[in-house]
Design an enzyme around this catalytic site. Structure first.
Site, PDB file in Angstrom:
ATOM      1  N   SER A  33       0.878  -1.179   0.000  1.00 31.37           N
ATOM      2  CA  SER A  33       0.000   0.000   0.000  1.00 31.37           C
ATOM      3  C   SER A  33       0.911   1.223   0.000  1.00 31.37           C
ATOM      4  O   SER A  33       2.074   1.134   0.432  1.00 31.37           O
ATOM      5  CB  SER A  33      -0.940  -0.006   1.213  1.00 31.37           C
ATOM      6  OG  SER A  33      -0.212  -0.154   2.408  1.00 31.37           O
ATOM      7  N   GLU A  35       1.344   5.541   0.606  1.00 31.51           N
ATOM      8  CA  GLU A  35       0.782   6.737   1.260  1.00 31.51           C
ATOM      9  C   GLU A  35       1.260   8.008   0.548  1.00 31.51           C
ATOM     10  O   GLU A  35       2.426   8.138   0.196  1.00 31.51           O
ATOM     11  CB  GLU A  35       1.244   6.751   2.723  1.00 31.51           C
ATOM     12  CG  GLU A  35       0.681   7.924   3.502  1.00 31.51           C
ATOM     13  CD  GLU A  35       0.948   7.811   4.993  1.00 31.51           C
ATOM     14  OE1 GLU A  35       0.706   6.734   5.577  1.00 31.51           O
ATOM     15  OE2 GLU A  35       1.416   8.801   5.573  1.00 31.51           O
ATOM     16  N   ALA A  69      -1.416  18.206   9.776  1.00 32.24           N
ATOM     17  CA  ALA A  69      -1.383  18.415  11.225  1.00 32.24           C
ATOM     18  C   ALA A  69      -2.389  19.498  11.590  1.00 32.24           C
ATOM     19  O   ALA A  69      -2.476  20.529  10.915  1.00 32.24           O
ATOM     20  CB  ALA A  69       0.017  18.815  11.661  1.00 32.24           C
ATOM     21  N   HIS A  95      -7.014   9.456   5.505  1.00 33.07           N
ATOM     22  CA  HIS A  95      -6.610   9.668   6.902  1.00 33.07           C
ATOM     23  C   HIS A  95      -7.582  10.687   7.505  1.00 33.07           C
ATOM     24  O   HIS A  95      -7.999  11.635   6.838  1.00 33.07           O
ATOM     25  CB  HIS A  95      -5.199  10.239   6.990  1.00 33.07           C
ATOM     26  CG  HIS A  95      -4.130   9.273   6.572  1.00 33.07           C
ATOM     27  ND1 HIS A  95      -2.924   9.179   7.219  1.00 33.07           N
ATOM     28  CD2 HIS A  95      -4.093   8.352   5.581  1.00 33.07           C
ATOM     29  CE1 HIS A  95      -2.181   8.244   6.641  1.00 33.07           C
ATOM     30  NE2 HIS A  95      -2.863   7.738   5.633  1.00 33.07           N
ATOM     31  N   GLY A 126      -4.081  12.416  15.660  1.00 31.86           N
ATOM     32  CA  GLY A 126      -3.557  13.606  14.989  1.00 31.86           C
ATOM     33  C   GLY A 126      -2.556  14.332  15.849  1.00 31.86           C
ATOM     34  O   GLY A 126      -2.536  14.184  17.075  1.00 31.86           O
ATOM     35  N   ALA A 172       3.674   8.407  25.217  1.00 34.14           N
ATOM     36  CA  ALA A 172       3.238   7.268  26.043  1.00 34.14           C
ATOM     37  C   ALA A 172       4.003   7.242  27.367  1.00 34.14           C
ATOM     38  O   ALA A 172       5.186   7.588  27.415  1.00 34.14           O
ATOM     39  CB  ALA A 172       3.481   5.964  25.286  1.00 34.14           C
ATOM     40  N   ASP A 178       1.555   2.000  25.914  1.00 37.78           N
ATOM     41  CA  ASP A 178       1.361   2.264  24.493  1.00 37.78           C
ATOM     42  C   ASP A 178       0.713   1.059  23.799  1.00 37.78           C
ATOM     43  O   ASP A 178      -0.198   1.204  22.983  1.00 37.78           O
ATOM     44  CB  ASP A 178       2.723   2.568  23.862  1.00 37.78           C
ATOM     45  CG  ASP A 178       2.591   3.400  22.601  1.00 37.78           C
ATOM     46  OD1 ASP A 178       1.660   4.238  22.533  1.00 37.78           O
ATOM     47  OD2 ASP A 178       3.403   3.212  21.680  1.00 37.78           O
ATOM     48  N   HIS A 286       3.599  -1.003   3.900  1.00 40.88           N
ATOM     49  CA  HIS A 286       2.985   0.300   3.601  1.00 40.88           C
ATOM     50  C   HIS A 286       4.130   1.279   3.331  1.00 40.88           C
ATOM     51  O   HIS A 286       4.969   1.511   4.215  1.00 40.88           O
ATOM     52  CB  HIS A 286       2.163   0.744   4.818  1.00 40.88           C
ATOM     53  CG  HIS A 286       1.428   2.032   4.626  1.00 40.88           C
ATOM     54  ND1 HIS A 286       0.282   2.128   3.865  1.00 40.88           N
ATOM     55  CD2 HIS A 286       1.654   3.279   5.104  1.00 40.88           C
ATOM     56  CE1 HIS A 286      -0.157   3.373   3.886  1.00 40.88           C
ATOM     57  NE2 HIS A 286       0.670   4.095   4.624  1.00 40.88           N
ATOM     58  N   ARG A 292       6.556  10.655  -4.267  1.00 45.07           N
ATOM     59  CA  ARG A 292       7.489  10.352  -5.355  1.00 45.07           C
ATOM     60  C   ARG A 292       7.334   8.882  -5.701  1.00 45.07           C
ATOM     61  O   ARG A 292       7.192   8.042  -4.822  1.00 45.07           O
ATOM     62  CB  ARG A 292       8.922  10.596  -4.904  1.00 45.07           C
ATOM     63  CG  ARG A 292       9.212  12.030  -4.525  1.00 45.07           C
ATOM     64  CD  ARG A 292      10.662  12.139  -4.227  1.00 45.07           C
ATOM     65  NE  ARG A 292      11.412  11.707  -5.417  1.00 45.07           N
ATOM     66  CZ  ARG A 292      12.415  12.380  -5.927  1.00 45.07           C
ATOM     67  NH1 ARG A 292      12.793  13.491  -5.369  1.00 45.07           N
ATOM     68  NH2 ARG A 292      13.053  11.931  -6.987  1.00 45.07           N
TER      69      ARG A 292
HETATM   70  C1  FAD Z   1       0.473   5.243   9.811  1.00 51.40           C
HETATM   71  C2  FAD Z   1       0.373   6.626  10.411  1.00 51.40           C
HETATM   72  C3  FAD Z   1      -0.252   7.644   9.687  1.00 51.40           C
HETATM   73  C4  FAD Z   1      -0.363   8.944  10.213  1.00 51.40           C
HETATM   74  N1  FAD Z   1      -1.037   9.904   9.486  1.00 51.40           N
HETATM   75  C5  FAD Z   1      -1.257  11.129  10.031  1.00 51.40           C
HETATM   76  C6  FAD Z   1      -2.046  12.136   9.369  1.00 51.40           C
HETATM   77  O1  FAD Z   1      -2.518  11.923   8.244  1.00 51.40           O
HETATM   78  N2  FAD Z   1      -2.242  13.339   9.985  1.00 51.40           N
HETATM   79  C7  FAD Z   1      -1.737  13.603  11.232  1.00 51.40           C
HETATM   80  O2  FAD Z   1      -1.959  14.708  11.747  1.00 51.40           O
HETATM   81  N3  FAD Z   1      -0.985  12.689  11.892  1.00 51.40           N
HETATM   82  C8  FAD Z   1      -0.738  11.456  11.323  1.00 51.40           C
HETATM   83  N4  FAD Z   1       0.000  10.521  12.012  1.00 51.40           N
HETATM   84  C9  FAD Z   1       0.621  10.893  13.303  1.00 51.40           C
HETATM   85  C10 FAD Z   1      -0.336  10.697  14.476  1.00 51.40           C
HETATM   86  O3  FAD Z   1      -1.438  11.559  14.368  1.00 51.40           O
HETATM   87  C11 FAD Z   1       0.462  11.008  15.739  1.00 51.40           C
HETATM   88  O4  FAD Z   1       1.440  10.032  15.965  1.00 51.40           O
HETATM   89  C12 FAD Z   1      -0.364  11.259  16.995  1.00 51.40           C
HETATM   90  O5  FAD Z   1       0.470  11.888  17.956  1.00 51.40           O
HETATM   91  C13 FAD Z   1      -0.932   9.990  17.603  1.00 51.40           C
HETATM   92  O6  FAD Z   1      -1.950   9.483  16.850  1.00 51.40           O
HETATM   93  P1  FAD Z   1      -2.612   8.035  17.174  1.00 51.40           P
HETATM   94  O7  FAD Z   1      -3.774   7.881  16.298  1.00 51.40           O
HETATM   95  O8  FAD Z   1      -1.593   6.986  17.147  1.00 51.40           O
HETATM   96  O9  FAD Z   1      -3.105   8.338  18.672  1.00 51.40           O
HETATM   97  P2  FAD Z   1      -3.662   7.486  19.875  1.00 51.40           P
HETATM   98  O10 FAD Z   1      -3.608   6.033  19.604  1.00 51.40           O
HETATM   99  O11 FAD Z   1      -4.959   8.051  20.284  1.00 51.40           O
HETATM  100  O12 FAD Z   1      -2.611   7.864  20.977  1.00 51.40           O
HETATM  101  C14 FAD Z   1      -1.223   7.763  20.777  1.00 51.40           C
HETATM  102  C15 FAD Z   1      -0.544   7.394  22.071  1.00 51.40           C
HETATM  103  O13 FAD Z   1      -0.826   8.379  23.055  1.00 51.40           O
HETATM  104  C16 FAD Z   1      -1.016   7.742  24.300  1.00 51.40           C
HETATM  105  N5  FAD Z   1      -2.406   7.921  24.768  1.00 51.40           N
HETATM  106  C17 FAD Z   1      -3.535   7.817  24.047  1.00 51.40           C
HETATM  107  N6  FAD Z   1      -4.613   8.027  24.827  1.00 51.40           N
HETATM  108  C18 FAD Z   1      -4.151   8.270  26.064  1.00 51.40           C
HETATM  109  C19 FAD Z   1      -4.765   8.576  27.295  1.00 51.40           C
HETATM  110  N7  FAD Z   1      -6.090   8.663  27.423  1.00 51.40           N
HETATM  111  N8  FAD Z   1      -3.958   8.777  28.350  1.00 51.40           N
HETATM  112  C20 FAD Z   1      -2.609   8.688  28.254  1.00 51.40           C
HETATM  113  N9  FAD Z   1      -1.969   8.404  27.086  1.00 51.40           N
HETATM  114  C21 FAD Z   1      -2.728   8.209  26.026  1.00 51.40           C
HETATM  115  C22 FAD Z   1      -0.741   6.282  24.106  1.00 51.40           C
HETATM  116  O14 FAD Z   1       0.575   5.970  24.362  1.00 51.40           O
HETATM  117  C23 FAD Z   1      -1.047   6.087  22.642  1.00 51.40           C
HETATM  118  O15 FAD Z   1      -0.414   4.981  22.044  1.00 51.40           O
HETATM  119  C24 FAD Z   1       0.171   9.220  11.502  1.00 51.40           C
HETATM  120  C25 FAD Z   1       0.821   8.206  12.219  1.00 51.40           C
HETATM  121  C26 FAD Z   1       0.928   6.924  11.691  1.00 51.40           C
HETATM  122  C27 FAD Z   1       1.616   5.849  12.476  1.00 51.40           C
END
Ligand code: FAD
Length: 314
Positions: A33, A35, A69, A95, A126, A172, A178, A286, A292
């Site tokens: 896949s 991105e 972001a 996303h 996000g 985390a 995490d 992925h 590119r």
């Molecule tokens: C494949 C991929 C694609 C991405 N694409 C984008 C994008 O298009 N746009 C963008 O803005 N960002 C993107 N990101 C970045 C992502 O938004 C960031 O890493 C963000 O900080 C965490 O998102 P998440 O969905 O993993 O969060 P979550 O899973 O909600 O949380 C991330 C971590 O924060 C901690 N956490 C969560 N909830 C709690 C809680 N209640 N209390 C304490 N700790 C907590 C945990 O350690 C958790 O694993 C991407 C990341 C990846 C891996």
């Protein structure tokens, strides 16, 4: 004459004998896949679509488009994803993040995707908008990716991918916490996880062990970043908690002004990484293409992936 063994011969007779990685033809072609990110202007849009057209014949399982972001690319993401659905043979994934929007607004974006024929969402918490250091949930919004996954499940039977962090998310409190959060996202209804990029294969393989021990059985698809701009990757990695190994810095050392050689090195490094993962049974990847096609195409080729023949060509 009794010459002492030296150099290559000594190493061959006394060191461990390393057999090669399996040839790409010995393994089924991996599932891929790709991105992309939404383009900021007309020139970048043309570059993106040239990349999409080049990669399309490789028949990836899906192609995803990021959400800026702070939710800053809402319209551009939607336009790119909708065009992918309408004008290509590809399966698009959008996303979607929780940042800066109410639940109703996020739900409306998701319904808009459904109406445009898009059924795969990459559900993320996000990152905060530029300038903000800490993530603060919107008062009327989804707080974390887990809540967003649950919300999406209420709307439709989406295919839902979530993020995973082989080196632990920087926010985390511990690696175990995490992993618990990843498990919660999966229990809330995700269908796969896609990882943050990593460069040492062991990091990912150890993470798989920990996922398995935690009872996670869904696919954890490794995110592969072919690195051609090493300086930029160093900077970005420091922010997102991905480690950059010293061997990699040495490989790119001295190539600061030599983009062509950097690209060749990048293709070899990523292909090697992926082939090692394949040899360990990983069959899905992925690619962070950075819009590119060249590196991703070359690596896919090295893995034995070939353009699907069009019907007209037989
Ligand atoms: C494949 C991929 C694609 C991405 N694409 C984008 C994008 O298009 N746009 C963008 O803005 N960002 C993107 N990101 C970045 C992502 O938004 C960031 O890493 C963000 O900080 C965490 O998102 P998440 O969905 O993993 O969060 P979550 O899973 O909600 O949380 C991330 C971590 O924060 C901690 N956490 C969560 N909830 C709690 C809680 N209640 N209390 C304490 N700790 C907590 C945990 O350690 C958790 O694993 C991407 C990341 C990846 C891996």
């Amino acid at each position: 004459m009794n010459l002492a063994l030296a150099g290559t011969l000594q190493r061959w007779l006394t060191g461990p004998r390393v057999s090669g990685l399996p040839q790409p033809t010995e393994l089924p072609p991996p599932k891929l896949s790709f991105e992309f990110f939404p383009p900021k202007n007309e020139a970048l849009e043309q570059a993106l679509w040239a990349a999409i057209r080049r990669l399309e014949p490789l028949a990836p399982r899906f192609v995803s488009v990021t959400y800026g972001a702070g939710g800053t690319t809402r319209t551009r993401t939607h336009e790119t994803v909708s065009r992918l659905a309408q004008e290509t043979s590809l399966t698009p994934a959008a996303h979607l993040t929780c940042v800066g929007a109410t639940r109703e607004e996020v739900d409306e974006v998701a319904r808009g995707y459904l109406a445009a024929g898009v059924r795969h969402i990459v559900a993320l918490r996000g990152d905060p908008p530029a300038g903000a250091t800490e993530y603060t949930p919107h008062p009327g919004g989804y707080a974390q990716a887990e809540d967003l996954v649950r919300g999406l499940r209420r709307i439709a039977d989406f295919d839902i991918s979530v993020g995973a962090y082989p080196e632990t998310h920087p926010a985390a409190t511990s690696a175990q916490a995490d992993l618990d959060f990843l498990k919660r996202k999966i229990d809330a209804g995700a269908t796969r996880a896609i990882t943050q990029y990593f460069f040492d294969t062991d990091i990912y393989l150890r993470f798989l062990d920990r996922c398995a021990a935690a009872g996670i059985t869904l696919p954890i698809v490794p995110g592969i970043l072919p690195v051609s701009n090493f300086k930029q990757v160093q900077k970005f990695s420091a922010m997102c908690g991905a480690s950059v190994p010293a061997w990699m810095a040495r490989l790119f050392d001295g190539l600061e002004e030599d983009a062509d050689t950097r690209r060749m090195v990048a293709a070899v490094v990523a292909a090697e990484q992926v082939r090692l993962l394949q040899a360990n049974g990983v069959d899905e990847f992925h690619f962070y293409t950075l819009n590119r096609a060249d590196l991703t195409y070359a690596i896919a080729h090295l893995l034995g992936v070939r353009p699907a023949k069009s019907e007209a060509a037989g």
